[in-house]
Design a protein around this motif. Structure first.
Motif, PDB file in Angstrom:
ATOM      1  N   LEU A 125     -10.843  13.010 -12.924  1.00  0.00           N
ATOM      2  CA  LEU A 125     -10.523  14.185 -12.119  1.00  0.00           C
ATOM      3  C   LEU A 125     -10.358  15.423 -12.998  1.00  0.00           C
ATOM      4  N   LYS A 126      -9.660  15.282 -14.106  1.00  0.00           N
ATOM      5  CA  LYS A 126      -9.462  16.413 -15.011  1.00  0.00           C
ATOM      6  C   LYS A 126     -10.783  16.868 -15.610  1.00  0.00           C
ATOM      7  N   ALA A 127     -11.656  15.907 -15.899  1.00  0.00           N
ATOM      8  CA  ALA A 127     -12.956  16.257 -16.474  1.00  0.00           C
ATOM      9  C   ALA A 127     -13.827  16.997 -15.465  1.00  0.00           C
ATOM     10  N   LYS A 128     -13.744  16.608 -14.204  1.00  0.00           N
ATOM     11  CA  LYS A 128     -14.567  17.244 -13.181  1.00  0.00           C
ATOM     12  C   LYS A 128     -14.130  18.694 -12.932  1.00  0.00           C
ATOM     13  N   ASP A 129     -12.810  18.887 -12.826  1.00  0.00           N
ATOM     14  CA  ASP A 129     -12.318  20.231 -12.541  1.00  0.00           C
ATOM     15  C   ASP A 129     -10.820  20.260 -12.828  1.00  0.00           C
ATOM     16  N   PRO A 130     -10.411  20.818 -13.958  1.00  0.00           N
ATOM     17  CA  PRO A 130      -8.986  20.853 -14.306  1.00  0.00           C
ATOM     18  C   PRO A 130      -8.133  21.556 -13.248  1.00  0.00           C
ATOM     19  N   SER A 131      -8.667  22.597 -12.635  1.00  0.00           N
ATOM     20  CA  SER A 131      -7.887  23.318 -11.627  1.00  0.00           C
ATOM     21  C   SER A 131      -7.660  22.460 -10.392  1.00  0.00           C
ATOM     22  N   ALA A 132      -8.719  21.747  -9.957  1.00  0.00           N
ATOM     23  CA  ALA A 132      -8.573  20.851  -8.809  1.00  0.00           C
ATOM     24  C   ALA A 132      -7.605  19.729  -9.121  1.00  0.00           C
ATOM     25  N   ALA A 133      -7.684  19.190 -10.335  1.00  0.00           N
ATOM     26  CA  ALA A 133      -6.781  18.111 -10.734  1.00  0.00           C
ATOM     27  C   ALA A 133      -5.333  18.592 -10.735  1.00  0.00           C
ATOM     28  N   ALA A 134      -5.105  19.803 -11.213  1.00  0.00           N
ATOM     29  CA  ALA A 134      -3.748  20.355 -11.231  1.00  0.00           C
ATOM     30  C   ALA A 134      -3.216  20.536  -9.817  1.00  0.00           C
ATOM     31  N   GLU A 135      -4.074  20.966  -8.901  1.00  0.00           N
ATOM     32  CA  GLU A 135      -3.648  21.136  -7.514  1.00  0.00           C
ATOM     33  C   GLU A 135      -3.345  19.782  -6.878  1.00  0.00           C
ATOM     34  N   TYR A 174     -12.991  22.997  -3.584  1.00  0.00           N
ATOM     35  CA  TYR A 174     -13.446  22.049  -4.605  1.00  0.00           C
ATOM     36  C   TYR A 174     -14.304  20.956  -3.952  1.00  0.00           C
ATOM     37  N   PRO A 175     -15.470  21.309  -3.440  1.00  0.00           N
ATOM     38  CA  PRO A 175     -16.273  20.330  -2.686  1.00  0.00           C
ATOM     39  C   PRO A 175     -16.656  19.102  -3.510  1.00  0.00           C
ATOM     40  N   ALA A 176     -16.952  19.253  -4.786  1.00  0.00           N
ATOM     41  CA  ALA A 176     -17.370  18.105  -5.598  1.00  0.00           C
ATOM     42  C   ALA A 176     -16.219  17.119  -5.781  1.00  0.00           C
ATOM     43  N   VAL A 177     -15.021  17.644  -5.993  1.00  0.00           N
ATOM     44  CA  VAL A 177     -13.856  16.767  -6.171  1.00  0.00           C
ATOM     45  C   VAL A 177     -13.487  16.111  -4.848  1.00  0.00           C
ATOM     46  N   ALA A 178     -13.568  16.851  -3.737  1.00  0.00           N
ATOM     47  CA  ALA A 178     -13.299  16.265  -2.425  1.00  0.00           C
ATOM     48  C   ALA A 178     -14.280  15.132  -2.129  1.00  0.00           C
ATOM     49  N   ASP A 179     -15.526  15.305  -2.513  1.00  0.00           N
ATOM     50  CA  ASP A 179     -16.526  14.250  -2.329  1.00  0.00           C
ATOM     51  C   ASP A 179     -16.186  13.031  -3.191  1.00  0.00           C
ATOM     52  N   PHE A 180     -15.726  13.290  -4.402  1.00  0.00           N
ATOM     53  CA  PHE A 180     -15.308  12.213  -5.310  1.00  0.00           C
ATOM     54  C   PHE A 180     -14.151  11.415  -4.690  1.00  0.00           C
ATOM     55  N   LEU A 181     -13.185  12.114  -4.115  1.00  0.00           N
ATOM     56  CA  LEU A 181     -12.030  11.445  -3.513  1.00  0.00           C
ATOM     57  C   LEU A 181     -12.436  10.537  -2.356  1.00  0.00           C
ATOM     58  N   GLN A 182     -13.498  10.915  -1.653  1.00  0.00           N
ATOM     59  CA  GLN A 182     -13.909  10.146  -0.481  1.00  0.00           C
ATOM     60  C   GLN A 182     -14.869   9.005  -0.805  1.00  0.00           C
ATOM     61  N   GLU A 197       0.821  -1.208   0.000  1.00  0.00           N
ATOM     62  CA  GLU A 197       0.000   0.000   0.000  1.00  0.00           C
ATOM     63  C   GLU A 197       0.861   1.267   0.000  1.00  0.00           C
ATOM     64  N   ASN A 198       2.116   1.151   0.434  1.00  0.00           N
ATOM     65  CA  ASN A 198       3.012   2.315   0.389  1.00  0.00           C
ATOM     66  C   ASN A 198       3.323   2.757  -1.037  1.00  0.00           C
ATOM     67  N   PHE A 199       3.128   1.842  -2.010  1.00  0.00           N
ATOM     68  CA  PHE A 199       3.609   2.103  -3.365  1.00  0.00           C
ATOM     69  C   PHE A 199       2.494   2.252  -4.394  1.00  0.00           C
ATOM     70  N   ILE A 200       1.235   2.196  -3.971  1.00  0.00           N
ATOM     71  CA  ILE A 200       0.175   2.456  -4.934  1.00  0.00           C
ATOM     72  C   ILE A 200       0.148   3.949  -5.257  1.00  0.00           C
ATOM     73  N   PRO A 201      -0.270   4.359  -6.458  1.00  0.00           N
ATOM     74  CA  PRO A 201      -0.408   5.787  -6.750  1.00  0.00           C
ATOM     75  C   PRO A 201      -1.351   6.430  -5.731  1.00  0.00           C
ATOM     76  N   GLN A 202      -0.991   7.587  -5.209  1.00  0.00           N
ATOM     77  CA  GLN A 202      -1.772   8.162  -4.113  1.00  0.00           C
ATOM     78  C   GLN A 202      -1.582   9.668  -4.020  1.00  0.00           C
ATOM     79  N   PHE A 203      -2.642  10.326  -3.514  1.00  0.00           N
ATOM     80  CA  PHE A 203      -2.584  11.744  -3.165  1.00  0.00           C
ATOM     81  C   PHE A 203      -2.410  11.830  -1.654  1.00  0.00           C
ATOM     82  N   ARG A 204      -1.546  12.766  -1.191  1.00  0.00           N
ATOM     83  CA  ARG A 204      -1.264  12.897   0.240  1.00  0.00           C
ATOM     84  C   ARG A 204      -1.302  14.384   0.607  1.00  0.00           C
ATOM     85  N   MET A 205      -2.149  14.729   1.570  1.00  0.00           N
ATOM     86  CA  MET A 205      -2.272  16.116   2.046  1.00  0.00           C
ATOM     87  C   MET A 205      -2.367  16.128   3.557  1.00  0.00           C
TER      88      MET A 205
END
Length: 571
Positions: free
Chosen positions: A460-470, A422-430, A402-410
């Motif tokens: 993610l890019k389709a939902k919100d390019p700015s959120a995806a870039a962040e 970006y509430p819609a993207v945050a909801d998607f992530l969860q 699990e340490n090596f799967i592609p992942q976002f970390r904040m």
């Protein structure tokens, strides 16, 4: 006084051979740490089933990249034991090296795998040589460890103290929190509302308890749940090789780099763990985990082990000095901490690495892949020059996929701010089923991509390019990040590929300097050395030991006999 085979030494013997050969004799017989090798009491772990080769150089294990366990060789059982300290796995001049904390004591694990695990314990019976066997085993070891078939060990389960299920049920998860040979297992019997704990009264030095049912597995009334095990010596047995997650963690990195090399015109490239990657540990003796509960119960015991192995004997650093790898992957933050405390002043990097990184090894992975961090050292011993420059990359621990799967970390504050923007993207992530969302209290928020990574990124890019870039600013794909560094080093000339010549296969070019590990006056392996290393001008005997001594302690060194310094060919 405890009788060990081979006998233990408190201090290394003076060198009589090149360092790579001396390490076999001095490290295998090391007894410096009395925690592992007490002079007058049983050892803290085991005793574990052991096996021996029938010849000095049996058939090499296949270079498989996938698959489960398979019969490797037929061997013979040896007296049960604690495993010997380990030298490096693989070619002593491999240009890629991994350095971990210490070998994992896999037989400590509960369940069927732990019950059947066995360790090499080499003898000089029937005209063989235990030292040759030991050297050969670790030269060609790659991603495997060994076990017997469960059916083979079943007759050696002792009836005295056996735990049998009074009724059907299921084995629950449980952990062993220390090196105590007595421990508890947890079961839930059918019809019972509560989980039951069963005590296994193991004793230090006595036959150890093994658990015969895996966690989550059902059992029937009358099935054995646990028993003490003693495997007798002198029995012929099939020895199985099984790939271990820690050792296979480099495979995706090598596969990506191999594809890159083929694109660069090296169509025959076939990179291998154990040949192009050498694997070594800071601490040579095995434990099931790292920390005071498994290393004597207190921090002083842990510090003594580190001081003995990392600094006093400097086994891993001696191997690094001889290998001169182009790159070292330091595995996990504990390995990094040991390395930094002993050799941090030799690291050269534009931005210093933090002692307390915000996101542990992920912060360090980002920093060491985005900027060069090098171990730089040079010295002169009796007029002979030595120089080392090795790229250092710090990775998450290899034992956990699990340490090596592609992942976002904040961090929590970042994720909270991201969710507000970006509430819609945050909801998607969860909530998206392809993602694994974790938000432990006081720790980093982690969103792992469990499957369909390209599709997830596209969504993610389709939902919100700015959120995806962040999000990409906090995205980690550790295997790919490691492979990209190898590609960059190839482009810079720090890694190279030697094309096939005169019927020999091509290979990732070896590190500079001589090596006689596979062909010398003590042993000669059937495959020899395909890299021409025995033909290079040799170092004076004891030279590399004294280089390491300067590197680790900065002490003055005495004279060695005058020999012209070896050449340093360009790789």
């Amino acid at each position: 006084m405890m009788q060990y085979d081979p006998p233990r030494r408190l201090n290394p013997t003076p060198p009589q051979d090149p360092l790579e050969i001396e390490l076999v004799y001095n490290l295998r017989s090391c007894g410096t740490c009395q925690f592992f090798w007490p002079p007058d009491s049983p050892q803290p772990y085991g005793p574990y089933p052991a096996y021996d080769f029938l010849s000095n150089t049996p058939t090499e294990a296949p270079a498989r990249k996938t698959g489960s366990s398979f019969v490797w060789i037929q061997g013979t059982t040896r007296p049960q034991t604690f495993p010997d300290p380990e030298v490096m796995d693989g070619c002593r001049k491999a240009p890629i090296m991994t350095i971990g904390i210490n070998p994992n004591l896999t037989a400590f694990a509960s369940g069927k795998t732990g019950a059947s695990w066995c360790y090499p314990s080499f003898s000089s019976a029937d005209g063989t040589d235990s030292w040759t066997k030991y050297a050969y085993y670790y030269r060609y070891r790659s991603v495997y460890q060994e076990h017997f078939a469960l059916k083979f060990i079943e007759p050696f389960l002792l009836p005295d103290g056996r735990i049998t299920a009074p009724k059907s049920g299921v084995m629950k998860e449980f952990s062993r929190a220390s090196d105590d040979p007595a421990f508890e297992i947890r079961v839930q019997y059918d019809g019972d509302a509560n989980v039951s704990s069963l005590h296994l009264p193991g004793t230090l030095g006595g036959p150890r308890y093994v658990v015969l049912v895996d966690a989550g597995e059902k059992f029937a009334k009358g099935d054995p749940l646990a028993a003490r095990l003693t495997v007798p010596t002198g029995l012929r047995a099939n020895v199985y090789a099984e790939p271990i997650g820690y050792y296979t963690q480099m495979l995706p990195v090598l596969q990506t780099f191999e594809t890159f090399l083929k694109q660069k015109g090296h169509a025959d490239a076939a990179l291998r763990i154990g040949e192009d990657v050498g694997q070594v540990d800071m601490i040579a003796c095995a434990t099931p985990h790292w920390g005071p509960p498994w290393l004597g119960g207190n921090s002083q015991s842990v510090n003594t082990i580190i001081s003995n192995c990392v600094n006093k004997n400097a086994w891993a650093m001696k191997q690094l000095v001889q290998t001169k790898p182009a790159i070292v992957f330091l595995v996990g933050q504990s390995s990094w901490n040991m390395f930094r405390q002993s050799f941090g002043d030799l690291l050269v990097t534009k931005t210093p690495l933090p002692k307390l990184p915000e996101d542990g090894p992920y912060t360090l992975l980002r920093m060491t892949t985005q900027q060069e961090c090098r171990l730089e050292f040079s010295t002169k011993v009796d007029g002979h020059a030595y120089a080392l420059s090795t790229r250092i990359i710090i990775t998450p621990h290899f034992s956990y996929n699990e340490n090596f799967i592609p992942q976002f970390r904040m961090n929590p504050q970042m994720f909270m701010a991201f969710g507000k923007q970006y509430p819609a993207v945050a909801d998607f992530l969860q909530k998206d089923p392809r993602l694994g969302f974790q938000a432990p209290a006081g720790s980093f928020v982690v969103v792992g991509i469990l499957k369909d990574a390209p599709a997830v990124m596209a969504d993610l890019k389709a939902k919100d390019p700015s959120a995806a870039a962040e999000l990409m600013q906090c995205f980690y794909d550790p295997h790919n990040m490691m492979a990209i560094v190898l590609e960059q080093m190839y482009a810079q000339g720090h890694l190279a590929y030697t094309s096939p010549t005169r019927g020999n296969a091509g290979f990732l070019t070896r590190g500079s300097g001589p090596c006689e590990f596979c062909i010398n006056h003590r042993w000669s392996f059937p495959k020899g050395c395909p890299y021409g290393k025995p033909d290079e001008k040799k170092y004076p005997v004891g030279f590399l030991e004294k280089v390491t001594d300067v590197m680790t302690n900065g002490r003055a060194v005495s004279s060695v006999h005058e020999v012209a310094p070896p050449s340093s060919p360009t790789d």
